[in-house]
Design an enzyme around this catalytic site. Structure first.
Site, PDB file in Angstrom:
ATOM      1  N   LYS A 231       0.843  -1.207   0.000  1.00 41.59           N
ATOM      2  CA  LYS A 231       0.000   0.000   0.000  1.00 41.59           C
ATOM      3  C   LYS A 231       0.876   1.254   0.000  1.00 41.59           C
ATOM      4  CE  LYS A 231      -0.264  -0.292   5.000  1.00 41.59           C
ATOM      5  NZ  LYS A 231      -1.035  -0.760   6.162  1.00 41.59           N
TER       6      LYS A 231
ATOM      7  N   TYR B  89      15.005  29.688   9.789  1.00 41.38           N
ATOM      8  CA  TYR B  89      13.749  30.233  10.326  1.00 41.38           C
ATOM      9  C   TYR B  89      13.718  30.129  11.839  1.00 41.38           C
ATOM     10  CZ  TYR B  89      11.696  30.225   5.639  1.00 41.38           C
ATOM     11  OH  TYR B  89      11.427  30.477   4.330  1.00 41.38           O
TER      12      TYR B  89
ATOM     13  N   MET C 132      11.652  23.967   3.635  1.00 40.60           N
ATOM     14  CA  MET C 132      10.982  23.161   2.623  1.00 40.60           C
ATOM     15  C   MET C 132      11.978  22.499   1.669  1.00 40.60           C
ATOM     16  SD  MET C 132       8.051  24.177  -0.154  1.00 40.60           S
ATOM     17  CE  MET C 132       6.906  24.855   1.034  1.00 40.60           C
TER      18      MET C 132
HETATM   19  C1  LIG Z   1      -0.323  -1.908   6.652  1.00 42.01           C
HETATM   20  C2  LIG Z   1      -0.953  -3.159   7.067  1.00 42.01           C
HETATM   21  C3  LIG Z   1      -0.188  -4.314   7.314  1.00 42.01           C
HETATM   22  C4  LIG Z   1       1.332  -4.318   7.315  1.00 42.01           C
HETATM   23  O1  LIG Z   1       1.799  -3.789   8.530  1.00 42.01           O
HETATM   24  P1  LIG Z   1       3.374  -3.679   8.866  1.00 42.01           P
HETATM   25  O2  LIG Z   1       3.403  -3.171  10.252  1.00 42.01           O
HETATM   26  O3  LIG Z   1       3.941  -2.703   7.891  1.00 42.01           O
HETATM   27  O4  LIG Z   1       3.947  -5.033   8.694  1.00 42.01           O
HETATM   28  C5  LIG Z   1      -0.857  -5.482   7.603  1.00 42.01           C
HETATM   29  N1  LIG Z   1      -2.214  -5.510   7.668  1.00 42.01           N
HETATM   30  C6  LIG Z   1      -2.975  -4.421   7.464  1.00 42.01           C
HETATM   31  C7  LIG Z   1      -4.445  -4.521   7.561  1.00 42.01           C
HETATM   32  C8  LIG Z   1      -2.378  -3.219   7.157  1.00 42.01           C
HETATM   33  O5  LIG Z   1      -3.142  -2.130   6.963  1.00 42.01           O
END
Ligand SMILES: *Cc1c(COP(=O)(O)O)cnc(C)c1O
Length: 330
Positions: A17, A232, A280
């Site tokens: 993801k 800054y 930035m």
């Molecule tokens: C992101 C996610 C994972 C992976 O988690 P990690 O801590 O990166 O191993 C597993 N299951 C779900 C539902 C997630 O959203």
């Protein structure tokens, strides 16, 4: 490493993801294709892109579908939804797919069905589709652990009276620390990118190799007199004459703005520290006493030679956030 912990009988959803935690979805999927029994992600466009690139593994959509009209795309591209809410289940039952995950809330209180909703859904779905039970751990990486959630899961199990039910429980932390949670399909994410899911355990101690290196270079050099301030807000004041360099990387590139003075950084392969606030597009480093630093000297903000965990700690965040942020300008 993920395979070693999962063993031979547990399959691996490689979690990709958020553009593979900022590492680039396509190249990550290519790199992981031999390890991955399947890919898990959130984004429908990403899943379709994987199919179009020719990936044949199962694909798990971690939040399922958001609207009924996405179901035809799920069917067409052979995507498995995670069903986590009663409205989703109603929609799904009107147009079932061959496989689905059913998510139970065991105490994280984010997504997932309660026990009553779950029992109803499980019984409605089990004869229509191939169901796997899923839950997510809130504390697998800290002292509270997984037992309190496992207890709720097992209680439901017993109530359902179906010992054959398939499960998917473990994220990276659970996979590394609690072998009993591996289930039929584990869901490692962060460990695939070479980072430790535990605050107190270094990646190297887990035999994980970092994948991402954030690099930049020196674009300006300056001598400061005692009492001069930097950047800054002038949050850093030179206590003595100093030599400093500006690096062409800032929060617009995904470097954390909350990294305080003293955050480790490699300039010309030597460790030094950041000074003052991160802007930035730039940040400032201490090169007092150094003669080897010049325009164009290479800088490593994290990765090779500098564990990303150290930078995350200095910025009061976790490596997950740094990885995801680093996609923007690079
Ligand atoms: C992101 C996610 C994972 C992976 O988690 P990690 O801590 O990166 O191993 C597993 N299951 C779900 C539902 C997630 O959203």
């Amino acid at each position: 490493m993920a395979r070693q912990h999962a063993g031979e009988s547990t399959r691996l959803w490689c979690v990709v993801k958020a553009d593979a935690y900022g590492h680039g979805l396509m190249r990550t999927a290519e790199a992981l294709t031999d390890l991955a029994d399947g890919f898990a992600l959130i984004e429908l466009e990403g899943a379709i892109a994987l199919r179009q690139a020719g990936f044949r593994q199962p694909i798990l959509m971690l939040e399922g579908f958001y609207h009924a009209d996405e179901l035809s795309l799920f069917a067409h591209h052979d995507l498995t939804p995670v069903l986590h809410s009663p409205p989703q289940i109603e929609t799904f039952l009107k147009r079932p797919l061959p496989t689905a995950y059913l998510k139970l809330n065991t105490g994280m209180n984010r997504l997932g069905l309660n026990e009553c909703e779950f029992t109803y859904a499980f019984n409605a779905l089990r004869h229509v589709t191939d169901v796997t039970v899923m839950t997510h751990f809130a504390d697998a990486d800290d002292i509270r652990g997984v037992d309190w959630q496992m207890t709720r899961l097992t209680a439901l199990w017993t109530a359902l009276g179906d010992p054959l039910v398939k499960t998917s429980l473990a994220n990276s932390a659970a996979l590394l620390r609690y072998p009993k949670t591996v289930g039929h399909w584990a869901r490692p994410g962060i460990m695939l990118y070479g980072s430790s899911p535990f605050q107190e355990v270094a990646a190297a101690a887990l035999d994980l190799q970092p994948v991402m290196t954030l690099e930049s270079e020196v674009i300006a050099l300056r001598d400061l007199k005692q009492g001069e301030r930097i950047g800054y807000g002038g949050t850093f004041t030179a206590e003595k004459p100093m030599r400093i360099a500006m690096v062409a990387c800032g929060y617009g590139d995904g470097y954390p703005r909350h990294a305080t003075t003293g955050t480790p950084i490699l300039v010309g392969h030597q460790r030094t520290r950041t000074l003052g606030r991160v802007s930035m597009d730039k940040l400032c480093v201490d090169i007092t006493g150094r003669t080897d630093v010049n325009f164009g000297t290479s800088v490593i903000l994290w990765g090779k030679g500098l564990p990303v965990e150290e930078v995350a700690a200095a910025a009061g965040t976790i490596t997950y956030e740094l990885f995801c942020a680093a996609t923007s300008r690079h």
